[in-house]
Enzyme design. Sequence first.
Site, PDB file in Angstrom:
ATOM      1  N   HIS A 198     -12.793  -1.835  -3.650  1.00 35.20           N
ATOM      2  CA  HIS A 198     -12.078  -1.286  -2.300  1.00 35.20           C
ATOM      3  C   HIS A 198     -12.362  -2.032  -1.042  1.00 35.20           C
ATOM      4  O   HIS A 198     -12.628  -1.422  -0.021  1.00 35.20           O
ATOM      5  CB  HIS A 198     -12.020   0.259  -2.258  1.00 35.20           C
ATOM      6  CG  HIS A 198     -10.951   0.762  -1.774  1.00 35.20           C
ATOM      7  ND1 HIS A 198     -10.061   1.480  -2.542  1.00 35.20           N
ATOM      8  CD2 HIS A 198     -10.298   0.819  -0.571  1.00 35.20           C
ATOM      9  CE1 HIS A 198      -9.033   2.038  -1.698  1.00 35.20           C
ATOM     10  NE2 HIS A 198      -9.091   1.530  -0.477  1.00 35.20           N
ATOM     11  N   LYS A 228      -6.437  -0.084 -10.616  1.00 36.79           N
ATOM     12  CA  LYS A 228      -7.273  -0.818  -9.584  1.00 36.79           C
ATOM     13  C   LYS A 228      -8.460  -0.001  -9.287  1.00 36.79           C
ATOM     14  O   LYS A 228      -8.377   1.146  -9.008  1.00 36.79           O
ATOM     15  CB  LYS A 228      -6.385  -1.055  -8.336  1.00 36.79           C
ATOM     16  CG  LYS A 228      -7.318  -1.942  -7.395  1.00 36.79           C
ATOM     17  CD  LYS A 228      -6.262  -1.937  -6.239  1.00 36.79           C
ATOM     18  CE  LYS A 228      -6.865  -2.837  -4.966  1.00 36.79           C
ATOM     19  NZ  LYS A 228      -7.488  -1.685  -4.045  1.00 36.79           N
ATOM     20  N   TYR A 273      -1.384   5.591  -5.021  1.00 38.76           N
ATOM     21  CA  TYR A 273      -2.267   6.667  -4.780  1.00 38.76           C
ATOM     22  C   TYR A 273      -1.752   7.989  -5.485  1.00 38.76           C
ATOM     23  O   TYR A 273      -0.580   8.453  -4.842  1.00 38.76           O
ATOM     24  CB  TYR A 273      -2.848   7.218  -3.437  1.00 38.76           C
ATOM     25  CG  TYR A 273      -3.629   6.100  -2.777  1.00 38.76           C
ATOM     26  CD1 TYR A 273      -4.847   5.723  -3.407  1.00 38.76           C
ATOM     27  CD2 TYR A 273      -3.499   5.617  -1.546  1.00 38.76           C
ATOM     28  CE1 TYR A 273      -5.772   4.660  -2.852  1.00 38.76           C
ATOM     29  CE2 TYR A 273      -4.321   5.070  -0.888  1.00 38.76           C
ATOM     30  CZ  TYR A 273      -5.379   4.368  -1.450  1.00 38.76           C
ATOM     31  OH  TYR A 273      -6.319   3.520  -1.189  1.00 38.76           O
ATOM     32  N   SER A 330       0.793  -1.376  -0.126  1.00 43.03           N
ATOM     33  CA  SER A 330       0.003  -0.168  -0.116  1.00 43.03           C
ATOM     34  C   SER A 330       0.948   1.231  -0.132  1.00 43.03           C
ATOM     35  O   SER A 330       1.745   1.356   0.812  1.00 43.03           O
ATOM     36  CB  SER A 330      -0.905   0.232   1.270  1.00 43.03           C
ATOM     37  OG  SER A 330      -1.526   1.339   1.421  1.00 43.03           O
ATOM     38  N   THR A 390      -4.572   2.722  -7.877  1.00 43.11           N
ATOM     39  CA  THR A 390      -5.769   2.659  -7.306  1.00 43.11           C
ATOM     40  C   THR A 390      -6.430   4.289  -7.674  1.00 43.11           C
ATOM     41  O   THR A 390      -6.164   5.277  -7.415  1.00 43.11           O
ATOM     42  CB  THR A 390      -5.778   2.720  -5.740  1.00 43.11           C
ATOM     43  OG1 THR A 390      -5.161   1.380  -5.564  1.00 43.11           O
ATOM     44  CG2 THR A 390      -7.251   2.398  -5.260  1.00 43.11           C
TER      45      THR A 390
HETATM   46  C1  LIG Z   1      -8.276  -1.990   6.206  1.00 41.88           C
HETATM   47  C2  LIG Z   1      -8.218  -1.699   4.588  1.00 41.88           C
HETATM   48  C3  LIG Z   1      -7.219  -0.872   4.113  1.00 41.88           C
HETATM   49  C4  LIG Z   1      -7.282  -0.863   2.587  1.00 41.88           C
HETATM   50  N1  LIG Z   1      -6.093   0.128   2.188  1.00 41.88           N
HETATM   51  C5  LIG Z   1      -5.841   0.136   0.938  1.00 41.88           C
HETATM   52  C6  LIG Z   1      -4.864   0.871   0.382  1.00 41.88           C
HETATM   53  O1  LIG Z   1      -4.255   1.626   1.054  1.00 41.88           O
HETATM   54  N2  LIG Z   1      -4.915   1.052  -1.191  1.00 41.88           N
HETATM   55  C7  LIG Z   1      -5.611   0.293  -1.891  1.00 41.88           C
HETATM   56  O2  LIG Z   1      -5.514   0.274  -3.288  1.00 41.88           O
HETATM   57  N3  LIG Z   1      -6.418  -0.638  -1.534  1.00 41.88           N
HETATM   58  C8  LIG Z   1      -6.927  -0.416  -0.117  1.00 41.88           C
HETATM   59  N4  LIG Z   1      -7.668  -1.324   0.380  1.00 41.88           N
HETATM   60  C9  LIG Z   1      -8.627  -2.228  -0.393  1.00 41.88           C
HETATM   61  C10 LIG Z   1      -8.094  -3.620  -0.652  1.00 41.88           C
HETATM   62  O3  LIG Z   1      -6.762  -3.497  -1.414  1.00 41.88           O
HETATM   63  C11 LIG Z   1      -8.939  -4.634  -1.536  1.00 41.88           C
HETATM   64  O4  LIG Z   1      -9.257  -3.833  -2.769  1.00 41.88           O
HETATM   65  C12 LIG Z   1     -10.032  -5.083  -0.679  1.00 41.88           C
HETATM   66  O5  LIG Z   1      -9.572  -5.256   0.624  1.00 41.88           O
HETATM   67  C13 LIG Z   1     -10.404  -6.638  -1.268  1.00 41.88           C
HETATM   68  O6  LIG Z   1     -11.623  -7.076  -0.447  1.00 41.88           O
HETATM   69  P1  LIG Z   1     -11.466  -8.000   0.646  1.00 41.88           P
HETATM   70  O7  LIG Z   1     -10.676  -7.430   2.082  1.00 41.88           O
HETATM   71  O8  LIG Z   1     -12.731  -8.486   0.766  1.00 41.88           O
HETATM   72  O9  LIG Z   1     -10.250  -9.244   0.035  1.00 41.88           O
HETATM   73  C14 LIG Z   1      -8.045  -1.922   1.976  1.00 41.88           C
HETATM   74  C15 LIG Z   1      -8.683  -2.444   2.559  1.00 41.88           C
HETATM   75  C16 LIG Z   1      -9.051  -2.792   3.592  1.00 41.88           C
HETATM   76  C17 LIG Z   1      -9.858  -3.869   4.342  1.00 41.88           C
END
Ligand SMILES: Cc1cc2nc3c(=O)[nH]c(=O)nc-3n(C[C@H](O)[C@H](O)[C@H](O)COP(=O)(O)O)c2cc1C
Length: 351
Positions: A247, A223, A143, A120, A169
Amino acid sequence: MATGQDQRPEGAPATPILTVDDYERIARDALSEPVYDFFAGGAVDERTLARNRAAFERWLLRPRYLRGAAAPDPSTRLLGVPLAFPVLVAPVAYQRLLHPEGELATRRAAARVGTVMVVSSTAADLLEDVAAAAEGPAWWQLYLWRDRGAAAELLARVREAGYGALVWTVDLTTWGRRLRDLRTGFEVPPALVPSAHDPEPDLRWEDLAWIRERAAGLPVLVKGLLTAEDARLALEHGADGVVVSNHGGRQLDAVVGSLEALPEIVETVQGRVPVLMDGGVRRGTDVLVALALGASAVLVGRPAAWGLAAEGERGVAGALSILRDELESAMALTGCRTLADVGPALVRPAG
Ligand SMILES: Cc1cc2nc3c(=O)[nH]c(=O)nc-3n(C[C@H](O)[C@H](O)[C@H](O)COP(=O)(O)O)c2cc1C
């Protein structure tokens, strides 16, 4: 951090960790309520969060037998990278809230099981350390920062550190309204927020050219897409791959579950670039369904996070290994010797 074993009263029988959900239960006990809710929660009424899971239940498998698939091989290649199985670790922010070793432990675990961690952007202050924590490929989630000078410097560091691809993203033009966090008063500790962290709210497709130029040959995936229209634009603007994602249900509520959006994007992309998806993958059979619907690979966010909170590196590797073992079992039981055998004929809608 607590483990399943630590929590067992003396003399009680061991409760084996058998599923990804078992890790979530252990993580929930180990974390404070606001931190658990930050990782578990979604936007507003969490309809999309629920849809991400429910979407998998709308598909059933069509097993084939007598095809010599007793010892299936789930390995694949993605953008030139060999993967032991088609499950990557999704970018998840602020992993030191889950375990003191945070992203470093996740990186080691992903390398250990033979897959890619997408790191991330929120780990910008650590990016060289995370890259160096293990052998094997890691990708960088971007980002795009408002300050393009800082963004360009960051991308130079990302390349220098050896990241193998960028995952841009695009679904964070504003923060999703996460009611759990508003109710618990959760705030990210300032020490975990990188200094130049100010995402650009006014993103355009033209920004992809700016990123590709600075990627200097690294593949760039986009993404956060949910529509055929945007998939077409991603191709037109030179994306090397797309990630179908909402997300994890954390941004806009009342959008489709990721798996529901996958078919129209697969149809638009027509195999020209890899189509990945994430959101709600919790079982090996989920991986198989997503691949049957045309995904090249999936990513998991929370499953790795729960493993990390439960047992650090060992827990992340454990959660990923469960998904790999379940996928292998599902391949054996559906007659798929390799992922080349996984296609549309493997699934049907559940009535
Ligand atoms: C707590 C948390 C933080 C996240 N932070 C980011 C991030 O910094 N950048 C990003 O592109 N997606 C982020 N995501 C989205 C994840 O990359 C991903 O799309 C998502 O968690 C997939 O769903 P799942 O948790 O059901 O596997 C985050 C998701 C969660 C749960």
